[in-house]
Write an enzyme that holds these catalytic residues in place. Structure first.
Site, mmCIF file in Angstrom:
data_model
loop_
_atom_site.group_PDB
_atom_site.id
_atom_site.type_symbol
_atom_site.label_atom_id
_atom_site.label_comp_id
_atom_site.label_asym_id
_atom_site.label_seq_id
_atom_site.Cartn_x
_atom_site.Cartn_y
_atom_site.Cartn_z
ATOM 1 N N LYS A 179 35.216 49.514 36.513
ATOM 2 C CA LYS A 179 36.075 49.652 37.863
ATOM 3 C C LYS A 179 36.704 48.637 38.347
ATOM 4 C CE LYS A 179 37.676 49.477 41.683
ATOM 5 N NZ LYS A 179 38.680 49.259 42.132
ATOM 6 N N GLU A 254 27.491 39.831 44.418
ATOM 7 C CA GLU A 254 28.451 38.842 44.466
ATOM 8 C C GLU A 254 29.234 38.594 44.927
ATOM 9 O OE1 GLU A 254 26.408 36.245 41.922
ATOM 10 O OE2 GLU A 254 25.252 37.619 40.935
ATOM 11 N N CYS A 288 35.208 32.143 43.608
ATOM 12 C CA CYS A 288 34.573 32.491 44.766
ATOM 13 C C CYS A 288 33.337 31.279 45.011
ATOM 14 C CB CYS A 288 33.290 33.005 44.764
ATOM 15 S SG CYS A 288 32.894 33.025 43.150
ATOM 16 N N GLU A 387 36.269 31.714 54.425
ATOM 17 C CA GLU A 387 36.587 31.660 52.741
ATOM 18 C C GLU A 387 38.722 32.168 52.738
ATOM 19 O OE1 GLU A 387 35.892 34.741 49.940
ATOM 20 O OE2 GLU A 387 34.928 33.003 48.530
#
Ligand code: NAP
Ligand code: MG
Length: 485
Positions: A179, A254, A288, A387
Site C-alpha cells: 500500500k 519503522e 527519518c 520531528e
C-alpha cells in the site's frame, strides 16, 4: 487476479489493472508548482482489500514451495527490470514527491533494485537449525513463511521503502500486498508490468493504491499475518493497536526520528560539516534518520557554525526545479508538509532559539523552503523535541562528554546518532552510550542493506535490512524426532 487497482494516468496503464470497487479517488499535485497531476487515482476500499487477500491466499501454497533457484531468478529479474526502467520510475515518484533526478530520484529507484538483489541472494542461505540427538531426539528448526503479509509505506522514499518490505517478504515465501502513500502512488503502481514480466505468479505480489483508510483495513484484516509499516509514530501506534485488536498479526514499525550528531573539539571539522549539512538537505530534509539536532563542543563551536552555515547556503543555491540536472534540493512533498514545516519555523522564530540561517520560503510558487538552522535552542522547545521532517535543524554547544550523552538520549526517539571525533576510545564509548538503533562514527544519516535498520524507543519496533528482515517475515517451527524406540 493480479493487479487489484487501477491508475487512470495513461502513462501507467501499460498492463491490466483492475478498477477499484470504491468510488472515492485520490487527488495528486506536483509540489514544484502545486498543479494538479491527477484526480482519479483509485482508493482501495474493503472489497478491494478482501479480494487482494483472497488472491494472495490462493497463491500462497504453491508460492511457498517454489524452489529457491526459481524464486531467486524472479527476484533478480525484477531487480534488473527496475534498473532498466529506473528513469521512468524515478519520474513517476518525482512528479508528486519533487525529489530531484540527479540528487536522489534515480538513486532511490536503484536502491530499491539493490534490495531485491540482496534478498534474492539470501533465499538459499536462510536455512533453519538442527540440534543433535544426544538425548535421543533430533531437533530441526524450520524458518517458515507467515502467509499473506502487507507493507504500508510513506512518500519520502516510495520505492526503497516498498523494496525494504517486499523483498524479504517474497524471499522467505510470503505473498505480499503493498500500500503506497496516497502522495506517491505512481511509481509503485508502475511496478505492475515488471512484476508480471519477472514471472511472479498472480496474487504473489499485489499493489493497492489508497490512503490511510486502506492502511487501516490492512492492519485490522483478520487474514493478513503481518504488517510492516514505515511512517509516523501516531500512525504506527494505530497500526499496532489494530493488529492487536484483530488477529495479533506480527508488526514491524519503522517510525520517526530526531537524531543527534555530536561533534567533539578534536573532530575533522570539514568531514563533520559535510555529513551534517548533507543529512539536512538530502531529500529536502524529509529523511527519518536525518541529523536534526547538532551538538558541537565549545572549542570548535564558532568555527563549526561558520562552516555549517556556509555549506547550507551553498546547498540553497541549488534549490529549484526537480527536473533540472543541477538541482540538488527540491520542494517539500505537498502543501500540508509545507504548512507544517513553515509552522515549526515561524514558532521557532518566536522565542525558541536564534535563527542562524534560512527560515523562509524560496520563490512564490511550489513548496520550496531554505535549509534552516536555529542556535541556542531551549532544551524544552518544540523545535528540539519534535520531528519536523523538513530541512530544519537545531545547533547547540556543549562542554563535556557526560553532559552530551544525557542530552542526546533525552528524547522519545532513538533512530540514529552520530559522533565525530579522532579519539577511538571516545568514539566507541559514546557509540555504546547512545540510545539509538544506528550509530555513525565520523558519519551520520546513512544505512546499508546488510545491517539492521530501525530504532529504539518510539522510533520503532523490529529491524529491516540484513538477516533481521528475514526473521521478521518468518516463524520458527520446531520439529522433534523421537529416535529412542
Ligand atoms: P504517515 O502519515 O504515518 O503515513 C505512512 C503510511 O501509513 C501511508 O501509506 C499512510 O497512508 C498510511 N496510513 C495513514 N493512516 C493509517 C492508518 N490509520 N492505518 C494504517 N495506515 C495508515 O507518515 P508519512 O507522513 O507518510 O511519512 C512521514 C513519516 O514517516 C515521518 O514521521 C518519518 O519519520 C517516517 N519515516 C520513517 C522511516 C523509518 O524507516 N524509520 C522512513 C521514512 C519515513 P496515506 O499516506 O496514503 O494516507
Ligand atoms: Mg493520509
Amino acid at each position: 487476479m493480479f493487479f487489484t487497482t487501477a491508475c487512470r494516468k495513461t502513462s501507467l496503464t501499460v498492463f491490466k489493472y483492475v478498477a477499484s470497487k470504491n468510488s472515492k479517488k485520490l487527488e495528486l499535485f506536483n509540489p514544484k508548482d502545486g498543479s494538479l497531476v491527477a484526480n482519479d487515482v483509485d482508493l482501495a476500499g474493503a472489497e478491494d482489500v478482501d479480494a487482494a487477500v483472497a488472491a494472495a491466499e490462493k497463491a500462497f501454497p504453491a508460492w511457498k514451495k517454489i524452489p529457491a533457484q526459481a524464486r531467486q531468478e524472479m527476484m533478480n529479474k525484477f531487480a534488473a527490470l527496475i534498473q532498466k526502467h529506473s528513469v521512468e520510475l524515478a519520474e513517476l515518484s518525482r512528479i508528486t514527491l519533487g525529489a530531484p533526478i540527479s540528487a536522489i530520484g534515480h538513486r532511490e529507484t536503484m536502491m530499491a533494485a539493490e534490495g531485491f538483489k540482496y534478498f534474492a541472494a539470501w533465499i538459499d542461505k536462510f536455512a533453519g537449525e538442527s540440534f543433535p540427538q544426544d538425548d535421543g531426539f533430533l531437533k530441526i528448526v524450520r524458518n517458515e513463511p507467515l502467509g499473506v503479509v502487507a507493507g504500508v509505506v510513506p512518500w519520502n522514499g516510495p520505492l526503497t521503502t516498498a523494496s525494504n518490505k517486499a523483498a524479504p517478504a517474497l524471499a522467505t515465501g510470503n505473498c505480499f500486498i503493498l500500500k503506497p502513500s496516497e502522495k506517491t502512488p505512481f511509481s509503485a503502481l508502475a511496478l505492475g508490468p515488471l512484476i508480471i514480466e519477472a514471472g511472479f505468479p498472480p496474487g504473489v505480489f499485489q499493489i493497492l493504491s489508497g490512503d490511510g483508510s486502506t492502511g487501516a483495513l490492512l492492519s485490522s484484516h483478520m487474514r493478513i499475518r503481518k504488517i510492516s509499516f514505515t511512517g509516523s509514530i501516531p500512525t504506527g501506534k494505530r497500526i499496532q493497536e489494530a493488529a492487536a485488536k484483530s488477529n495479533l498479526k506480527r508488526v514491524t514499525l519503522e517510525l520517526g526520528g530526531k537524531s543527534p550528531a555530536v561533534v567533539f573539539d578534536d573532530a575533522n571539522l570539514e568531514n563533520a560539516i559535510t555529513w551534517c549539512a548533507r543529512a539536512l538537505t538530502m531529500n529536502t530534509g524529509q529523511i527519518c534518520f536525518a541529523a536534526t539536532r547538532v551538538y558541537v563542543q565549545e572549542g570548535v563551536y564558532e568555527k563549526f557554525v561558520e562552516g555549517y552555515k556556509k555549506a547550507l547556503l551553498k546547498a540553497a543555491e541549488n534549490i529549484g526545479d526537480p527536473e533540472a540536472e543541477s538541482t540538488t534540493m527540491g520542494p517539500l512533498v505537498d502543501k500540508a508538509q509545507f504548512d507544517r514545516v513553515s509552522g515549526f519555523i515561524e514558532r521557532g522564530k518566536n522565542g525558541q532559539g536564534t535563527l542562524l540561517t534560512g527560515g523562509s520560503r524560496v520563490g512564490s510558487k511550489g513548496y520550496f523552503i531554505q535549509p534552516t538552522v536555529f542556535t541556542n535552542v531551549d532544551p524544552d522547545a518544540e523545535i528540539i523535541r519534535q520531528e519536523i521532517f523538513g530541512p530544519v535543524s537545531v545547533l547547540n554547544s556543549f562542554k563535556t562528554e557526560e553532559e552530551i550523552i544525557e542530552k542526546c538520549n533525552d528524547t522519545n526517539y532513538g533512530l540514529m546518532a552520530g559522533v565525530f571525533t579522532q579519539d577511538i576510545n571516545r568514539a566507541l564509548r559514546v557509540a555504546s552510550e547512545f540510545d539509538a538503533g544506528m550509530v555513525g562514527v565520523n558519519c551520520v544519516s546513512l544505512s546499508f542493506k546488510q545491517t539492521p535498520f530501525g530504532g529504539t524507543k518510539e522510533s520503532g519496533l523490529g529491524r529491516e535490512n540484513g538477516s533481521a528482515a528475514l526473521r521478521a517475515y518468518t516463524d520458527q517451527k520446531t520439529v522433534m524426532i523421537n529416535l529412542t524406540y
